[in-house]
Design a protein around this motif. Structure first.
Motif, short mmCIF file in Angstrom:
data_model
loop_
_atom_site.label_atom_id
_atom_site.label_comp_id
_atom_site.label_asym_id
_atom_site.label_seq_id
_atom_site.Cartn_x
_atom_site.Cartn_y
_atom_site.Cartn_z
N LEU A 151 46.80 48.68 39.89
CA LEU A 151 47.09 47.25 39.92
C LEU A 151 45.92 46.46 40.48
N VAL A 152 45.30 46.96 41.53
CA VAL A 152 44.16 46.25 42.13
C VAL A 152 43.05 46.06 41.11
N PHE A 153 42.72 47.11 40.38
CA PHE A 153 41.66 47.00 39.37
C PHE A 153 42.05 46.06 38.24
N LEU A 154 43.32 46.06 37.85
CA LEU A 154 43.77 45.16 36.80
C LEU A 154 43.72 43.70 37.25
N LEU A 155 44.05 43.46 38.52
CA LEU A 155 43.98 42.08 39.04
C LEU A 155 42.53 41.61 39.10
N LEU A 156 41.63 42.48 39.49
CA LEU A 156 40.20 42.12 39.54
C LEU A 156 39.66 41.83 38.15
N GLU A 157 40.13 42.58 37.17
CA GLU A 157 39.71 42.36 35.79
C GLU A 157 40.31 41.07 35.25
N ASN A 158 41.56 40.78 35.64
CA ASN A 158 42.22 39.56 35.19
C ASN A 158 41.58 38.32 35.77
N ASN A 159 41.19 38.39 37.04
CA ASN A 159 40.59 37.25 37.73
C ASN A 159 39.70 37.77 38.86
N PRO A 160 38.38 37.72 38.70
CA PRO A 160 37.46 38.26 39.71
C PRO A 160 37.63 37.65 41.10
N SER A 161 38.20 36.45 41.19
CA SER A 161 38.37 35.83 42.51
C SER A 161 39.37 36.59 43.37
N PHE A 162 40.14 37.49 42.77
CA PHE A 162 41.05 38.32 43.56
C PHE A 162 40.30 39.16 44.60
N LYS A 163 39.03 39.44 44.35
CA LYS A 163 38.24 40.22 45.30
C LYS A 163 38.16 39.53 46.65
N ASN A 164 38.11 38.19 46.63
CA ASN A 164 38.00 37.43 47.88
C ASN A 164 39.33 37.33 48.62
N ILE A 165 40.41 37.72 47.96
CA ILE A 165 41.72 37.77 48.62
C ILE A 165 42.01 39.19 49.11
N LEU A 166 41.92 40.13 48.20
CA LEU A 166 42.32 41.50 48.50
C LEU A 166 41.42 42.18 49.51
N PHE A 167 40.14 41.87 49.49
CA PHE A 167 39.20 42.58 50.36
C PHE A 167 38.70 41.72 51.52
N ASP A 168 39.50 40.73 51.88
CA ASP A 168 39.26 39.96 53.09
C ASP A 168 40.20 40.54 54.16
#
Length: 249
Positions: free
Chosen positions: A129-146
């Motif tokens: 799911l994490v990889f799919l969210l990052l692929e769907n919207n790269p800005s998820f990286k700034n949420i998930l890995f904060d």
């Protein structure tokens, strides 16, 4: 006709969710979000929330995946994934799904009838799911890995928008970026009273306005305003104003 399910919760993990059936109203960060069948949504961690699940016409049913910090920290280390800036565009939001996210949700439905899912499968599906969210919207990286915990924020603004939540003083302290002693010290300096007294007073004043001006029933407002039961609310209301809440309707 089913009875709506109401409650409140502290969102400890990031949550990805898909509504299979029904409607769901959620209040997060002072904002109301209305979701319905077919919606993909995401909730950030460390948030207070209130919710109403509509159980009419077959009830409410959803699929939710909690994305825990341990899994994310391990992925961050293994795949060099780090937040590059602070994400501040909202505490909850809709996700515009792609075919991969839709396929992911469909794959989860096969586990709904299982009494217990293998923890190894849960871990793999969470990572997927994490990889799919990052692929769907790269800005998820700034949420998930904060991984930062809540910083010190404006205490007055936060309390004025969150006093209706029935959570502990320790939780309020954490969410405003303070130790318990620091929270109490800053609070009393700002409001000239203790947190517990201020919370009760504000909730009761809010209740009085809703009952006398908006003609709401006591049974409709006490949970919304952070009281655990109707009898406790009625006792506190009468003690504060000299009459029971149902006397001025």
């Amino acid at each position: 006709m089913g009875k709506n399910i109401e409650g409140e919760a502290f969102i400890t993990d990031h949550i990805f969710s898909y509504i299979l059936h029904g409607k769901h109203d959620v209040w997060v960060g002072g904002k109301k979000y209305s979701f319905q069948e077919g919606d993909f949504r995401f909730f950030k961690r460390n948030q207070l929330s209130k919710y109403v699940k509509n159980t009419d016409n077959g009830g409410f049913k959803s699929i939710a995946v909690h994305i825990d910090q341990t899994t994310l920290k391990e992925m961050s280390k293994q795949y060099s994934l780090f937040a590059e800036e602070t994400y501040s565009e909202g505490e909850a939001f809709f996700i515009q799904p792609d075919h991969k996210l839709k396929g992911f949700v469909e794959s989860l439905t096969h586990y709904l009838q299982e009494p217990k899912v293998d923890e190894r499968i849960v871990l793999l599906k969470t990572q997927e799911l994490v990889f799919l969210l990052l692929e769907n919207n790269p800005s998820f990286k700034n949420i998930l890995f904060d991984f930062a915990e809540p910083g010190k924020i404006d205490l007055e603004a936060f309390m004025n928008s969150h006093y209706r939540y029935n959570v502990s003083i320790e939780r309020f302290a954490f969410l405003t970026g303070r130790s318990l002693s620091g929270f109490k010290r800053d609070f009393e300096k700002l409001f000239n009273t203790s947190p517990s007294r201020w919370l009760i007073r504000n909730r009761l004043e809010d209740a009085k306005y809703q009952i006398e001006n908006k003609k709401e029933k006591p049974s409709e407002v006490y949970l919304e305003l952070g009281f655990e039961d109707l009898s406790h609310f009625s006792y506190a209301y009468k003690k504060a104003f000299g009459y029971a809440p149902n006397k001025r309707i």
